[in-house]
Motif scaffolding. Structure first.
Motif, PDB file in Angstrom:
ATOM      1  N   LEU A 384      43.188 -21.709 -56.763  1.00 51.25           N
ATOM      2  CA  LEU A 384      43.018 -22.718 -55.721  1.00 51.25           C
ATOM      3  C   LEU A 384      41.537 -22.957 -55.419  1.00 51.25           C
ATOM      4  CD1 LEU A 384      45.926 -21.746 -53.303  1.00 51.25           C
ATOM      5  CD2 LEU A 384      45.764 -23.805 -54.727  1.00 51.25           C
ATOM      6  N   LEU A 385      40.723 -21.914 -55.484  1.00 53.99           N
ATOM      7  CA  LEU A 385      39.279 -22.110 -55.337  1.00 53.99           C
ATOM      8  C   LEU A 385      38.762 -23.054 -56.414  1.00 53.99           C
ATOM      9  CD1 LEU A 385      37.970 -18.469 -54.615  1.00 53.99           C
ATOM     10  CD2 LEU A 385      38.647 -20.224 -52.961  1.00 53.99           C
ATOM     11  N   ALA A 386      39.188 -22.810 -57.648  1.00 52.88           N
ATOM     12  CA  ALA A 386      38.740 -23.650 -58.763  1.00 52.88           C
ATOM     13  C   ALA A 386      39.246 -25.084 -58.615  1.00 52.88           C
ATOM     14  CB  ALA A 386      39.208 -23.056 -60.089  1.00 52.88           C
ATOM     15  N   GLN A 387      40.472 -25.247 -58.139  1.00 51.68           N
ATOM     16  CA  GLN A 387      41.037 -26.587 -57.943  1.00 51.68           C
ATOM     17  C   GLN A 387      40.232 -27.361 -56.901  1.00 51.68           C
ATOM     18  OE1 GLN A 387      43.245 -27.920 -59.770  1.00 51.68           O
ATOM     19  NE2 GLN A 387      44.896 -26.514 -60.344  1.00 51.68           N
ATOM     20  N   ALA A 388      39.846 -26.695 -55.818  1.00 49.49           N
ATOM     21  CA  ALA A 388      39.063 -27.372 -54.784  1.00 49.49           C
ATOM     22  C   ALA A 388      37.721 -27.832 -55.327  1.00 49.49           C
ATOM     23  CB  ALA A 388      38.868 -26.443 -53.585  1.00 49.49           C
ATOM     24  N   VAL A 389      37.057 -26.979 -56.081  1.00 52.61           N
ATOM     25  CA  VAL A 389      35.763 -27.347 -56.664  1.00 52.61           C
ATOM     26  C   VAL A 389      35.930 -28.510 -57.634  1.00 52.61           C
ATOM     27  CG1 VAL A 389      33.870 -26.529 -58.119  1.00 52.61           C
ATOM     28  CG2 VAL A 389      34.781 -25.048 -56.316  1.00 52.61           C
ATOM     29  N   ALA A 390      37.004 -28.487 -58.415  1.00 52.38           N
ATOM     30  CA  ALA A 390      37.248 -29.559 -59.382  1.00 52.38           C
ATOM     31  C   ALA A 390      37.447 -30.907 -58.687  1.00 52.38           C
ATOM     32  CB  ALA A 390      38.471 -29.222 -60.236  1.00 52.38           C
ATOM     33  N   LEU A 391      37.929 -30.891 -57.459  1.00 52.40           N
ATOM     34  CA  LEU A 391      38.135 -32.125 -56.700  1.00 52.40           C
ATOM     35  C   LEU A 391      36.898 -32.531 -55.890  1.00 52.40           C
ATOM     36  CD1 LEU A 391      41.797 -31.513 -55.466  1.00 52.40           C
ATOM     37  CD2 LEU A 391      41.036 -33.294 -57.059  1.00 52.40           C
ATOM     38  N   GLY A 392      35.790 -31.867 -56.143  1.00 48.94           N
ATOM     39  CA  GLY A 392      34.554 -32.203 -55.432  1.00 48.94           C
ATOM     40  C   GLY A 392      34.410 -31.489 -54.118  1.00 48.94           C
ATOM     41  N   GLY A 393      35.137 -30.398 -53.931  1.00 49.42           N
ATOM     42  CA  GLY A 393      35.125 -29.691 -52.666  1.00 49.42           C
ATOM     43  C   GLY A 393      34.361 -28.386 -52.721  1.00 49.42           C
ATOM     44  N   THR A 394      34.664 -27.529 -51.753  1.00 49.23           N
ATOM     45  CA  THR A 394      33.978 -26.254 -51.598  1.00 49.23           C
ATOM     46  C   THR A 394      34.995 -25.137 -51.415  1.00 49.23           C
ATOM     47  OG1 THR A 394      32.391 -24.999 -50.250  1.00 49.23           O
ATOM     48  CG2 THR A 394      33.736 -26.629 -49.107  1.00 49.23           C
ATOM     49  N   VAL A 395      34.596 -23.910 -51.738  1.00 45.44           N
ATOM     50  CA  VAL A 395      35.527 -22.785 -51.661  1.00 45.44           C
ATOM     51  C   VAL A 395      35.705 -22.277 -50.242  1.00 45.44           C
ATOM     52  CG1 VAL A 395      35.054 -22.085 -54.024  1.00 45.44           C
ATOM     53  CG2 VAL A 395      33.726 -21.051 -52.147  1.00 45.44           C
ATOM     54  N   THR A 396      34.832 -22.669 -49.328  1.00 49.18           N
ATOM     55  CA  THR A 396      35.002 -22.243 -47.936  1.00 49.18           C
ATOM     56  C   THR A 396      34.445 -23.275 -46.979  1.00 49.18           C
ATOM     57  OG1 THR A 396      34.477 -20.555 -46.265  1.00 49.18           O
ATOM     58  CG2 THR A 396      32.902 -20.807 -48.088  1.00 49.18           C
ATOM     59  N   GLY A 397      35.290 -23.689 -46.046  1.00 49.50           N
ATOM     60  CA  GLY A 397      34.862 -24.649 -45.043  1.00 49.50           C
ATOM     61  C   GLY A 397      34.333 -24.000 -43.782  1.00 49.50           C
ATOM     62  N   GLU A 398      34.859 -22.804 -43.432  1.00 51.88           N
ATOM     63  CA  GLU A 398      34.456 -22.199 -42.166  1.00 51.88           C
ATOM     64  C   GLU A 398      34.678 -20.693 -42.095  1.00 51.88           C
ATOM     65  OE1 GLU A 398      36.813 -24.238 -39.248  1.00 51.88           O
ATOM     66  OE2 GLU A 398      38.705 -23.539 -40.058  1.00 51.88           O
ATOM     67  N   HIS A 399      35.368 -20.095 -43.047  1.00 47.94           N
ATOM     68  CA  HIS A 399      35.629 -18.653 -42.980  1.00 47.94           C
ATOM     69  C   HIS A 399      34.515 -17.825 -43.608  1.00 47.94           C
ATOM     70  CE1 HIS A 399      40.277 -19.281 -42.637  1.00 47.94           C
ATOM     71  NE2 HIS A 399      39.618 -19.673 -41.572  1.00 47.94           N
ATOM     72  N   GLY A 400      33.688 -18.436 -44.432  1.00 50.01           N
ATOM     73  CA  GLY A 400      32.611 -17.721 -45.080  1.00 50.01           C
ATOM     74  C   GLY A 400      32.977 -17.219 -46.463  1.00 50.01           C
ATOM     75  N   VAL A 401      31.952 -16.803 -47.201  1.00 49.21           N
ATOM     76  CA  VAL A 401      32.115 -16.300 -48.563  1.00 49.21           C
ATOM     77  C   VAL A 401      32.508 -14.831 -48.557  1.00 49.21           C
ATOM     78  CG1 VAL A 401      30.889 -15.832 -50.724  1.00 49.21           C
ATOM     79  CG2 VAL A 401      30.512 -17.988 -49.522  1.00 49.21           C
ATOM     80  N   GLY A 402      31.764 -14.023 -47.781  1.00 44.82           N
ATOM     81  CA  GLY A 402      32.066 -12.605 -47.682  1.00 44.82           C
ATOM     82  C   GLY A 402      32.159 -11.941 -49.033  1.00 44.82           C
ATOM     83  N   LEU A 403      33.262 -11.223 -49.241  1.00 47.60           N
ATOM     84  CA  LEU A 403      33.549 -10.582 -50.521  1.00 47.60           C
ATOM     85  C   LEU A 403      34.492 -11.401 -51.386  1.00 47.60           C
ATOM     86  CD1 LEU A 403      34.119  -6.922 -49.270  1.00 47.60           C
ATOM     87  CD2 LEU A 403      32.166  -7.733 -50.608  1.00 47.60           C
ATOM     88  N   LEU A 404      35.435 -12.085 -50.741  1.00 43.75           N
ATOM     89  CA  LEU A 404      36.541 -12.685 -51.488  1.00 43.75           C
ATOM     90  C   LEU A 404      36.152 -13.908 -52.302  1.00 43.75           C
ATOM     91  CD1 LEU A 404      39.553 -12.462 -48.994  1.00 43.75           C
ATOM     92  CD2 LEU A 404      38.982 -10.948 -50.899  1.00 43.75           C
TER      93      LEU A 404
END
Length: 445
Positions: A384-404
């Protein structure tokens, strides 16, 4: 105590054994702790309420967990200049109540607002239901105090970044650099926040029921194309509604595949016309029904269900929480890909979303103790992270990158931008003392 302070709420994010923990009550204590840790080579992991969902506050081996939750004072409310100065441990909702007594409003409102702290909100640039119209935490941080190292001087130096004025471009915007940095550049010990005059009661709520998630996404895209500007535009699917109703018995009837909830706060006739336009957009996108709510209690129950969705689903088993954000025109496609990914991996996915700004929270639910289900959920999460990036999006909108989401972030930004980020980290924290391994750390480091 150490175990309880070693991890946030992120499912399956690794947490290691800290050496010690300190519940600081002042900037002076934070300065002394950072100075001592620098001398001893002990990493410092800042922590607020521990409500994060990405592992950003998880302990690393042999670190000092620096708990800031007791630095919880509202230091100043300047009603004349619409400014508040707070310590990082102030709970979001407590700040809202404090400024409301002065006829003021602090808009950022993550679903965790009853528990999450301003320091944590700053660390992840938290948003919430109102951010569609009123912006996220970064839009309200005028300045901050931070305990830092690197070129500022010896570790344990306290610096003030930003300002109290509405405008100001003196030098680089270092205060904004710290917003969203997840404690990797220093320890924030005070925040100066912009406020707004209090809103009147929000007069209009529009509810639309849809037979598919994709149709609900089409309604969001149509609202955007027509320039409609709700204060909030939220999505809940049937699984979320059922979980909340089973837990809290709010009188919900979760028959549709998805609900869209819109709040509109334009005054007078303009608000009425905008609410009617949103209802038309819902209907034209295939809603089985779309209505302006005339029952304030019913409308509030629906938004309460939105806020309760995550804890309600947690009762069913471990929940791995996504936080992808895509262009609003891509919301229908991302919702479709989420459903397809869940089917292909055999993972149950419930979806809530700040749909109006494209920030989707697919919640991957697994049976307790089921290792195969856990592996499937983690594979779906990465996809799902990869799908969001493929659609021109980002892996996190507000929760942060952290470890995951470190791997997803690196795929999103590319090696050149990641190298720039790592250079900033090395410059401001040459010892790698502050929250090591988070955000800019390579996956598996």
């Amino acid at each position: 105590m150490l175990a309880s302070l070693s991890a946030d709420d992120a499912e399956w994010a690794a947490a290691e054994r800290p050496l010690a923990a300190l519940r600081a009550v002042s900037t002076a204590q934070v300065r002394a702790a950072v100075r001592a840790c620098a001398e001893l080579g002990v990493p410092v992991v800042p922590r607020g309420a521990g409500t994060g969902l990405s592992g950003g506050a998880n302990a690393t081996e042999g670190c000092l967990v620096l708990d800031l939750s007791r630095m919880d004072r509202v230091l100043e409310i300047d009603a004349e200049n619409l400014v508040a100065v707070v310590q990082p441990g102030v709970v979001n909702d407590d700040l809202k109540k404090a400024v409301a007594e002065h006829g003021l409003w602090y808009p950022p409102d993550p679903a965790s607002a009853p528990w999450s702290t301003i320091g944590g909100n700053v660390a992840t640039n938290a948003g919430g239901l109102c951010c569609l119209k009123y912006g996220v935490t970064r839009d309200y941080v005028l300045g901050l105090k931070a305990v830092v190292g690197g070129p500022a001087g010896e570790y344990g130096t306290a610096v003030r970044l930003g300002r109290r004025t509405t405008k100001g471009v003196s030098g680089y915007d270092l205060a904004s650099l710290f917003v969203g940095s997840e404690g990797t550049l220093g320890v924030v010990t005070e925040v100066t926040l912009r406020l707004r005059p209090a809103r009147r009661d929000v007069p209009h709520t529009v509810v639309g029921a849809f037979d598919s998630l994709v149709a609900a996404g089409e309604a969001v895209a149509l609202c955007t194309r027509r320039g409609l500007a709700p204060a909030a535009l939220e999505l809940l699917d049937r699984a979320c509604l059922e979980a909340v109703e089973e837990w809290k018995h709010l009188g919900l009837e979760p028959e549709a595949a998805a609900l869209l909830l819109a709040r509109l706060d334009a005054p007078g006739q303009a608000g009425t016309e905008e609410a009617e336009a949103v209802a038309r957009a819902f209907a034209e996108s295939g809603a089985r029904w779309a209505e302006r709510s005339t029952d304030a209690v019913e409308a509030e129950a629906l938004f309460e269900a939105r806020r309760l969705a995550y804890p309600a689903l947690e009762r069913l088993g471990p929940v791995l929480t996504e936080d992808v954000c895509v262009p609003r025109s891509a919301v229908p496609a991302m919702l479709a890909r989420t459903e397809e990914t869940g089917r292909r991996h055999g993972v149950r996915i419930a979806t809530i979303a700040h749909a109006g700004d494209g920030n989707l929270h697919p919640l991957l639910i697994t049976p307790p103790g089921d290792e195969a289900a856990r592996r499937a959920a983690q594979a779906a999460f990465e996809e799902l992270l990869a799908q969001a990036v493929a659609l021109g999006g980002t892996v996190t909108g507000e929760h942060g990158v952290g470890l995951l989401k470190r791997g997803g972030m690196r795929a999103e930004l590319g090696p050149e931008v990641c190298a720039m980020q790592e250079a900033v980290k090395r410059t401001l924290d040459p010892l790698g003392l502050f929250n090591p391994g988070k955000v800019v750390g390579a996956p598996g480091s």
